[in-house]
Design an enzyme around this catalytic site. Structure first.
Site, PDB file in Angstrom:
ATOM      1  N   ASP A 181       0.889  -1.386   0.036  1.00 25.78           N
ATOM      2  CA  ASP A 181      -0.017  -0.185  -0.025  1.00 25.78           C
ATOM      3  C   ASP A 181       0.994   1.161  -0.121  1.00 25.78           C
ATOM      4  OD1 ASP A 181       0.927  -0.202   2.678  1.00 25.78           O
ATOM      5  OD2 ASP A 181      -0.980  -0.060   3.395  1.00 25.78           O
ATOM      6  N   SER A 182       2.180   1.109  -0.083  1.00 27.70           N
ATOM      7  CA  SER A 182       3.076   2.180  -0.262  1.00 27.70           C
ATOM      8  C   SER A 182       3.021   2.946  -1.619  1.00 27.70           C
ATOM      9  CB  SER A 182       4.665   1.838  -0.201  1.00 27.70           C
ATOM     10  OG  SER A 182       4.853   0.602  -0.714  1.00 27.70           O
ATOM     11  N   ASP A 198      -0.920  -5.950  -0.205  1.00 28.57           N
ATOM     12  CA  ASP A 198      -1.474  -5.326   0.950  1.00 28.57           C
ATOM     13  C   ASP A 198      -2.787  -5.218   1.140  1.00 28.57           C
ATOM     14  OD1 ASP A 198       0.672  -5.097   2.780  1.00 28.57           O
ATOM     15  OD2 ASP A 198       1.424  -3.199   1.790  1.00 28.57           O
ATOM     16  N   LYS A 255      -1.238  -9.426   2.932  1.00 27.01           N
ATOM     17  CA  LYS A 255      -0.580  -8.987   4.081  1.00 27.01           C
ATOM     18  C   LYS A 255      -1.252  -8.192   5.029  1.00 27.01           C
ATOM     19  CE  LYS A 255       3.335  -5.970   3.758  1.00 27.01           C
ATOM     20  NZ  LYS A 255       2.719  -5.052   4.621  1.00 27.01           N
ATOM     21  N   GLU A 290      -1.534  -5.545   8.617  1.00 24.77           N
ATOM     22  CA  GLU A 290      -0.779  -5.034   9.779  1.00 24.77           C
ATOM     23  C   GLU A 290      -1.556  -5.197  11.087  1.00 24.77           C
ATOM     24  OE1 GLU A 290      -0.084  -0.919   8.922  1.00 24.77           O
ATOM     25  OE2 GLU A 290       0.899  -1.150   6.853  1.00 24.77           O
ATOM     26  N   GLU A 303       9.129  -4.201  10.677  1.00 25.31           N
ATOM     27  CA  GLU A 303       9.471  -2.857  10.140  1.00 25.31           C
ATOM     28  C   GLU A 303       9.930  -2.228  11.298  1.00 25.31           C
ATOM     29  OE1 GLU A 303       6.777  -0.977   7.458  1.00 25.31           O
ATOM     30  OE2 GLU A 303       7.821   0.680   7.444  1.00 25.31           O
TER      31      GLU A 303
HETATM   32  O1  KIV Z   1       3.332  -1.086   1.914  1.00 27.59           O
HETATM   33  C1  KIV Z   1       4.598  -1.453   1.756  1.00 27.59           C
HETATM   34  O2  KIV Z   1       5.346  -1.156   0.841  1.00 27.59           O
HETATM   35  C2  KIV Z   1       5.163  -2.295   2.880  1.00 27.59           C
HETATM   36  C3  KIV Z   1       6.690  -2.584   2.929  1.00 27.59           C
HETATM   37  C4  KIV Z   1       7.295  -1.387   3.668  1.00 27.59           C
HETATM   38  C5  KIV Z   1       6.800  -3.625   3.893  1.00 27.59           C
HETATM   39  O3  KIV Z   1       4.359  -2.828   3.802  1.00 27.59           O
END
Ligand code: KIV
Length: 271
Positions: free
Chosen positions: A51-52, A90, A120, A122, A189
């Site tokens: 989600d980056s 994510d 994934k 969090e 992280e």
């Molecule tokens: O969204 C992302 O890129 C991440 C990584 C920083 C692990 O969750």
């Protein structure tokens, strides 16, 4: 360096095998077809549709605004390119917290509409019900502990997490909880290297670190950061392998100059 395991397709079982044989896992983010194809051909083990994307693709200051539909769009583009790597996507903010049925619905949409291999999420104990429900549908889940960017408004800053005993104990307990629930791996992280090493030794599933030192089972970086496309993010843990921002800018300037001067196209570049 360990010999690399030769597989046609990386699965969650392959990652487990890599931990057992002491082979480090390489993971990078990608959000589109072209980059995912390069990463896959280069042999990266795991591609994270993170989600980056909210930051580096859409220009938001946090990961919170990106939507489930946008994540599915990015994941589908990546899936069209990838043959070997395991692709993890994510679940975006607001698509799994608080309501485990909605979490399952979101995960199913990602798997069905993009064809990705895993999701994934969090958090630890507080999202256990969502994790359990997603796993019960046969969807592999990667956990994410330590600095969890979707909670940035709770933390208030992006500083190193779990430096104090109480938070370190909570993180270790969460890692056990995620392992027991059936997660296949955990991202750690921005936590102290010593803590990440201890957690990695205590659990059987592989840990993937970002700013968590060398004692973990693998590393992940955001592609735009490690290639030097993003300029305004320089934490200590980031190794830049390129300065693509300047290289691309240089190429674009050369192109503009060639167009203006009439040097492009030349005789061989026309019909
Ligand atoms: O969204 C992302 O890129 C991440 C990584 C920083 C692990 O969750």
């Amino acid at each position: 360096m360990k010999d690399t395991l030769k597989v046609n397709k990386v699965t969650t079982h392959v990652l487990q095998e890599m931990k057992l044989r002491g082979e480090k896992i390489s993971m990078l983010t990608a959000y589109d077809y072209s980059h995912a194809r390069i990463l896959d051909e280069a042999g990266v083990d795991v591609i994270l549709v993170g989600d980056s994307a909210s930051n580096v693709m859409a220009g938001y200051t946090t990961t919170l605004p990106i939507t489930l539909n946008e994540m599915i769009y990015h994941a589908s583009s990546v899936m069209r390119a990838v043959k070997r790597a395991l692709v993890v996507v994510d679940l975006p903010f607001g698509s799994y917290q608080g309501d485990s049925k909605e979490a399952l619905y979101s995960a199913i949409r990602i798997m069905k509409e993009s064809g990705a291999n895993a999701v994934k999420l969090e958090g630890g104990k507080q999202i256990l019900e969502s994790i359990d429900r997603i796993l019960s549908a046969g969807i592999p889940v990667m956990g994410h502990l330590g600095l969890t960017p979707q909670s940035i408004h709770k933390f208030g800053t992006y500083v190193v997490r779990a430096t104090q005993d109480q938070e370190a104990r909570q993180l270790t307990e969460d890692a056990y909880i995620l392992e027991k629930a059936g997660c296949f791996s955990i991202v750690l992280e921005k936590i102290p290297a010593k803590l990440a090493t201890q957690v990695t030794k205590k659990i059987r599933i592989p840990t993937i670190g970002i700013g968590a030192g060398a004692g973990v089972n693998g590393q992940v970086l955001v592609l735009h950061d490690m290639l030097g496309i993003s300029q305004d993010f320089s934490p200590r843990f980031l190794r830049r392998y390129h300065n693509l921002y300047e290289e691309i800018k240089g190429s674009v300037k050369a192109y503009i100059s060639d167009v203006k001067s009439g040097e492009f196209p030349n005789k061989r570049e026309q019909y």
